[in-house]
Design a protein around this motif. Structure first.
Motif, PDB file in Angstrom:
ATOM      1  N   VAL A  74      13.815  -3.896   4.991  1.00 46.24           N
ATOM      2  CA  VAL A  74      13.703  -2.671   5.060  1.00 46.24           C
ATOM      3  C   VAL A  74      14.564  -2.411   6.749  1.00 46.24           C
ATOM      4  O   VAL A  74      13.228  -2.487   7.129  1.00 46.24           O
ATOM      5  CB  VAL A  74      12.987  -1.967   4.656  1.00 46.24           C
ATOM      6  CG1 VAL A  74      12.377  -0.428   4.967  1.00 46.24           C
ATOM      7  CG2 VAL A  74      12.397  -2.175   3.094  1.00 46.24           C
ATOM      8  N   PRO A  75      15.646  -1.950   6.987  1.00 53.66           N
ATOM      9  CA  PRO A  75      15.816  -1.780   8.224  1.00 53.66           C
ATOM     10  C   PRO A  75      15.145  -1.034   8.978  1.00 53.66           C
ATOM     11  O   PRO A  75      14.557   0.631   8.198  1.00 53.66           O
ATOM     12  CB  PRO A  75      16.901  -1.357   8.396  1.00 53.66           C
ATOM     13  CG  PRO A  75      17.950  -1.374   6.528  1.00 53.66           C
ATOM     14  CD  PRO A  75      16.940  -1.984   5.837  1.00 53.66           C
ATOM     15  N   GLY A  76      14.923  -0.736  10.038  1.00 53.01           N
ATOM     16  CA  GLY A  76      14.559   0.551  10.898  1.00 53.01           C
ATOM     17  C   GLY A  76      12.737   0.823  10.918  1.00 53.01           C
ATOM     18  O   GLY A  76      12.550   1.603  11.926  1.00 53.01           O
ATOM     19  N   LEU A  77      11.975   0.440  10.448  1.00 49.20           N
ATOM     20  CA  LEU A  77      10.416   0.410  10.428  1.00 49.20           C
ATOM     21  C   LEU A  77       9.772  -0.539  11.424  1.00 49.20           C
ATOM     22  O   LEU A  77       8.890  -0.486  12.095  1.00 49.20           O
ATOM     23  CB  LEU A  77      10.117  -0.556   9.439  1.00 49.20           C
ATOM     24  CG  LEU A  77      10.020  -0.198   7.939  1.00 49.20           C
ATOM     25  CD1 LEU A  77       9.589  -1.435   6.420  1.00 49.20           C
ATOM     26  CD2 LEU A  77       9.893   0.918   8.136  1.00 49.20           C
ATOM     27  N   ASP A  78      10.901  -1.889  12.870  1.00 50.88           N
ATOM     28  CA  ASP A  78      10.215  -1.575  13.488  1.00 50.88           C
ATOM     29  C   ASP A  78       9.897  -0.780  14.969  1.00 50.88           C
ATOM     30  O   ASP A  78       9.092  -0.760  14.916  1.00 50.88           O
ATOM     31  CB  ASP A  78      11.095  -2.794  14.558  1.00 50.88           C
ATOM     32  CG  ASP A  78      11.359  -4.489  13.473  1.00 50.88           C
ATOM     33  OD1 ASP A  78      10.263  -4.713  12.764  1.00 50.88           O
ATOM     34  OD2 ASP A  78      11.952  -4.584  13.537  1.00 50.88           O
ATOM     35  N   GLU A  79      10.628   0.198  14.768  1.00 45.28           N
ATOM     36  CA  GLU A  79      10.280   1.579  15.329  1.00 45.28           C
ATOM     37  C   GLU A  79       9.129   2.594  15.158  1.00 45.28           C
ATOM     38  O   GLU A  79       8.868   3.222  16.045  1.00 45.28           O
ATOM     39  CB  GLU A  79      11.385   2.238  15.796  1.00 45.28           C
ATOM     40  CG  GLU A  79      12.963   2.119  16.637  1.00 45.28           C
ATOM     41  CD  GLU A  79      13.866   0.967  15.370  1.00 45.28           C
ATOM     42  OE1 GLU A  79      14.297   1.490  14.052  1.00 45.28           O
ATOM     43  OE2 GLU A  79      14.095  -0.466  15.277  1.00 45.28           O
ATOM     44  N   VAL A  80       8.697   2.537  14.033  1.00 47.80           N
ATOM     45  CA  VAL A  80       7.256   3.487  13.087  1.00 47.80           C
ATOM     46  C   VAL A  80       6.857   2.386  14.442  1.00 47.80           C
ATOM     47  O   VAL A  80       5.831   1.149  13.531  1.00 47.80           O
ATOM     48  CB  VAL A  80       7.929   3.127  12.298  1.00 47.80           C
ATOM     49  CG1 VAL A  80       6.865   4.775  11.347  1.00 47.80           C
ATOM     50  CG2 VAL A  80       9.081   3.554  11.173  1.00 47.80           C
ATOM     51  N   GLY A  83       0.398   2.451  10.113  1.00 42.91           N
ATOM     52  CA  GLY A  83       0.068   3.516   9.781  1.00 42.91           C
ATOM     53  C   GLY A  83       1.013   3.978   8.503  1.00 42.91           C
ATOM     54  O   GLY A  83       1.693   3.269   7.616  1.00 42.91           O
ATOM     55  N   PRO A  84       0.258   4.755   7.654  1.00 45.25           N
ATOM     56  CA  PRO A  84       0.522   5.430   6.625  1.00 45.25           C
ATOM     57  C   PRO A  84       1.830   5.970   6.316  1.00 45.25           C
ATOM     58  O   PRO A  84       2.531   5.957   5.131  1.00 45.25           O
ATOM     59  CB  PRO A  84      -0.843   6.107   5.522  1.00 45.25           C
ATOM     60  CG  PRO A  84      -0.733   6.702   6.893  1.00 45.25           C
ATOM     61  CD  PRO A  84      -1.276   5.868   8.325  1.00 45.25           C
ATOM     62  N   ASP A  85       2.428   6.414   7.257  1.00 52.86           N
ATOM     63  CA  ASP A  85       3.697   6.602   7.161  1.00 52.86           C
ATOM     64  C   ASP A  85       4.925   5.274   7.339  1.00 52.86           C
ATOM     65  O   ASP A  85       5.669   5.691   6.044  1.00 52.86           O
ATOM     66  CB  ASP A  85       4.413   6.913   8.949  1.00 52.86           C
ATOM     67  CG  ASP A  85       5.603   7.914   8.540  1.00 52.86           C
ATOM     68  OD1 ASP A  85       6.549   8.881   7.640  1.00 52.86           O
ATOM     69  OD2 ASP A  85       6.407   7.647   9.937  1.00 52.86           O
ATOM     70  N   ARG A  86       4.750   4.533   7.838  1.00 52.36           N
ATOM     71  CA  ARG A  86       5.277   3.055   7.738  1.00 52.36           C
ATOM     72  C   ARG A  86       5.080   2.736   6.241  1.00 52.36           C
ATOM     73  O   ARG A  86       6.123   2.355   6.006  1.00 52.36           O
ATOM     74  CB  ARG A  86       4.541   2.166   9.341  1.00 52.36           C
ATOM     75  CG  ARG A  86       5.626   0.717   9.871  1.00 52.36           C
ATOM     76  CD  ARG A  86       5.316  -0.379  10.290  1.00 52.36           C
ATOM     77  NE  ARG A  86       4.004  -1.229  10.079  1.00 52.36           N
ATOM     78  CZ  ARG A  86       3.280  -1.698  10.614  1.00 52.36           C
ATOM     79  NH1 ARG A  86       4.541  -2.077  12.069  1.00 52.36           N
ATOM     80  NH2 ARG A  86       2.558  -2.002  10.291  1.00 52.36           N
ATOM     81  N   LEU A  87       3.811   2.575   6.318  1.00 51.72           N
ATOM     82  CA  LEU A  87       4.126   2.000   4.593  1.00 51.72           C
ATOM     83  C   LEU A  87       4.456   2.715   4.031  1.00 51.72           C
ATOM     84  O   LEU A  87       5.204   2.298   3.201  1.00 51.72           O
ATOM     85  CB  LEU A  87       1.904   1.703   4.355  1.00 51.72           C
ATOM     86  CG  LEU A  87       1.765   1.389   3.003  1.00 51.72           C
ATOM     87  CD1 LEU A  87       0.725   0.821   3.208  1.00 51.72           C
ATOM     88  CD2 LEU A  87       1.670   2.040   1.833  1.00 51.72           C
TER      89      LEU A  87
END
Length: 199
Positions: A74-80, A83-87
């Motif tokens: 899943v691209p783009g998660l490194d910037e998040v 927390g629950p939003d990232r999960l």
């Protein structure tokens, strides 16, 4: 001299990428047990000797393929931040990616399943799964700390359940693409975890 080295390195990288792609395609089409250096070389347009030169033997090739297929799904998660939003983005994004799953990700799933019966593969995938669960645990812990996740949840249990659910859905999608509606699942599974995590 520097230019020649760079050109040689580029040729080496190009050959390795072609060989790994060929190996991934063969794993998807015929399974890891039928993978041979000769077949990989033939599929990629190289000799078996080139495959041996790059990887040494089948086990090293399979290990390298296993590591190469473990890129971020899943691209783009490194910037998040954790927390629950990232999960929830990970769950939603993972299921969304299944609609257009590429050969490397298909090979990853098949190798992951194969690792249960292949002692040489098992440590590679245990390590990857532990990293996946660790990220999910971090998300739950961060959410509990800031009050965005129910305090009674056990981070390890959530992580194991999510990895099992996502990988299980992905394998079902590989086996029966028409029988698994990933867009419908995306809404229901993401919604389920949103409700479970809510304080």
């Amino acid at each position: 001299m520097t230019t020649t080295r760079r050109t040689q390195q580029e040729r080496r990288d190009q050959a390795e990428a072609a060989l790994l792609t060929a190996a991934a395609e063969l794993v998807v089409e015929q399974g890891v047990r039928s993978l041979t250096l000769a077949r990989v070389g033939e599929r990629a347009g190289y000799s078996r000797g080139i495959v041996t030169h790059h990887f040494g033997g089948k086990q090293a090739l399979v290990e390298r393929l296993a590591r190469a297929t473990q890129t971020a799904f899943v691209p783009g998660l490194d910037e998040v931040p954790p927390g629950p939003d990232r999960l929830l983005r990970l769950v939603d994004g993972y299921l969304g990616e299944l609609a257009r799953i590429g050969v490397f990700n298909q090979a990853f799933l098949l190798l992951w399943a194969e690792a249960a019966t292949q002692p040489d593969l098992a440590p590679i995938f245990r390590e990857r799964d532990e990293a996946f669960r660790a990220d999910l645990r971090d998300d739950v812990v961060a959410g509990i700390a800031d009050g965005a996740v129910a305090p009674g949840l056990k981070p390890e249990d959530v992580a194991i359940a999510i990895v099992g659910q996502l990988r299980g859905i992905a394998l079902q999608r590989l086996l029966d693409p028409r029988g698994v509606d990933v867009e419908q699942l995306r809404r229901s599974v993401t919604g389920y975890w949103r409700r479970v995590l809510a304080p």
